[in-house]
Design an enzyme around this catalytic site. Sequence first.
Site, PDB file in Angstrom:
ATOM      1  N   THR A 202      23.774  34.039  28.482  1.00 47.66           N
ATOM      2  CA  THR A 202      23.093  35.304  28.175  1.00 47.66           C
ATOM      3  C   THR A 202      22.080  35.648  29.258  1.00 47.66           C
ATOM      4  OG1 THR A 202      23.434  35.160  25.787  1.00 47.66           O
ATOM      5  CG2 THR A 202      21.539  36.439  26.542  1.00 47.66           C
TER       6      THR A 202
ATOM      7  N   GLN B  96      33.542  31.646  28.663  1.00 44.67           N
ATOM      8  CA  GLN B  96      34.599  31.093  27.813  1.00 44.67           C
ATOM      9  C   GLN B  96      35.757  30.515  28.622  1.00 44.67           C
ATOM     10  OE1 GLN B  96      34.471  30.485  24.738  1.00 44.67           O
ATOM     11  NE2 GLN B  96      32.861  31.800  23.936  1.00 44.67           N
TER      12      GLN B  96
ATOM     13  N   ALA C 199      26.873  26.193  29.899  1.00 48.44           N
ATOM     14  CA  ALA C 199      27.213  24.770  29.800  1.00 48.44           C
ATOM     15  C   ALA C 199      27.817  24.400  28.451  1.00 48.44           C
ATOM     16  CB  ALA C 199      25.964  23.929  30.063  1.00 48.44           C
TER      17      ALA C 199
ATOM     18  N   THR D  95       9.505  25.355  35.990  1.00 48.36           N
ATOM     19  CA  THR D  95      10.019  23.989  36.071  1.00 48.36           C
ATOM     20  C   THR D  95      11.423  23.926  35.478  1.00 48.36           C
ATOM     21  OG1 THR D  95       7.782  23.126  35.882  1.00 48.36           O
ATOM     22  CG2 THR D  95       9.590  21.597  35.429  1.00 48.36           C
TER      23      THR D  95
ATOM     24  N   CYS E 136      27.940  34.908  18.015  1.00 50.49           N
ATOM     25  CA  CYS E 136      26.669  35.605  18.248  1.00 50.49           C
ATOM     26  C   CYS E 136      26.454  36.713  17.231  1.00 50.49           C
ATOM     27  CB  CYS E 136      26.633  36.190  19.663  1.00 50.49           C
ATOM     28  SG  CYS E 136      27.962  37.345  19.995  1.00 50.49           S
TER      29      CYS E 136
END
Length: 387
Positions: free
Chosen positions: A73, A180, A201, A238, A325
């Site tokens: 996203t 996907q 991921a 970070t 979603c």
Amino acid sequence: MTTGRIYLDHNATAPLIAAARAAMLDALDAGGNASSVHETGRRARARIEQARAHVAAMVGARSGDVSFTSGGTEANNHIIQSAARQEGALVVSSIEHPSVLEAASEAARAAGRELRLIPCDRDGLIRPEALQQILEAEPCPPALVSVMLANNETGVIQPIAELARLAHAAGAPMHSDAAQAAGRIPVAMAELGVDYLSLSAHKMGGPHGAGAVITGCGAALHPLLFGGGQERKLRPGTENLAGIAGFGAAAEQVEARLGEMNRIKGLREELEKRIQALDAQILVLGGGADRLPNTSLLARPGLKAETIVMALDLDGAAISAGAACSSGKTGAGHVPQAMGYGDDAARAAFRVSLGPENSLEDIARFADILAPIIERMTKNRTGRMAA
């Protein structure tokens, strides 16, 4: 996943693979801030760069072209919002994930750009002539053309290389959301011909909270945040060391996952055969197009997908009503509607998505669980209509 349950919702999230979990635990144990110059920091930096190399290799890109994000996203939003700084319309397909559709709508509104939606055909395919018609009508080159590599609901694989050729001929950069597709079909930047690629991921056995933007040679990308030099100053802050390490480990295992896809395609075909045998009115949406080997979007017009999903969950099977979603939302999904299906079918669409962990036994059990649910819901609907 819970023992004894059947998990058939891999497009929502794939179970974390052992290699990714091990890499994450190792990174958590080691600790360190990759921006620090001491040994602990350098070791953290080495883990990130190793992961970057694995992700780059997975899609045939250069390590320096990989920028890590918090997921698909964010990657999609970054590419679209960056592109909206340029003149020209944003051109996206009508079947995109909400992180593209909604991001493009908001970016176009904020920048005073036009938003053009590319229609799909009955099988959910974006045909080159549909894009060409839009490009020819534009007064100037679009700021971006965005078409997903494979649809998250139907699994339909789009002709990205041809679409990219048309976009480039019109002077527009090309983006493809490959969240996907990665890990289910081969993904190669050079063959696709795109300028931007987005990845997630957790769709491929990695952790939640990690994704990437891949930029092609010469493709511009502007930062959305400021205050640090991380990720080539494109995403300051970070880095998520453990998430990135897990992402890299999952990317390294993609070739092995691809080796499972022929078997998984056979399972999907068996699943569709068994489910359509339950009721002649059950549809396979996108069944006439080339699809991801693991994905099936089914619909029994007149029934409610949410009810089917809840009934299956109570009986030990996990699937989604369309895109994960959209969980918690009711109504017809935008993908079946874009394909030309009416509300009766669009509200009934449910997605079954398989993974390497699934077996023929899972398919048989799932069909056995689904059969009485469909029969009961169909009888109830018939009774209400008769009344």
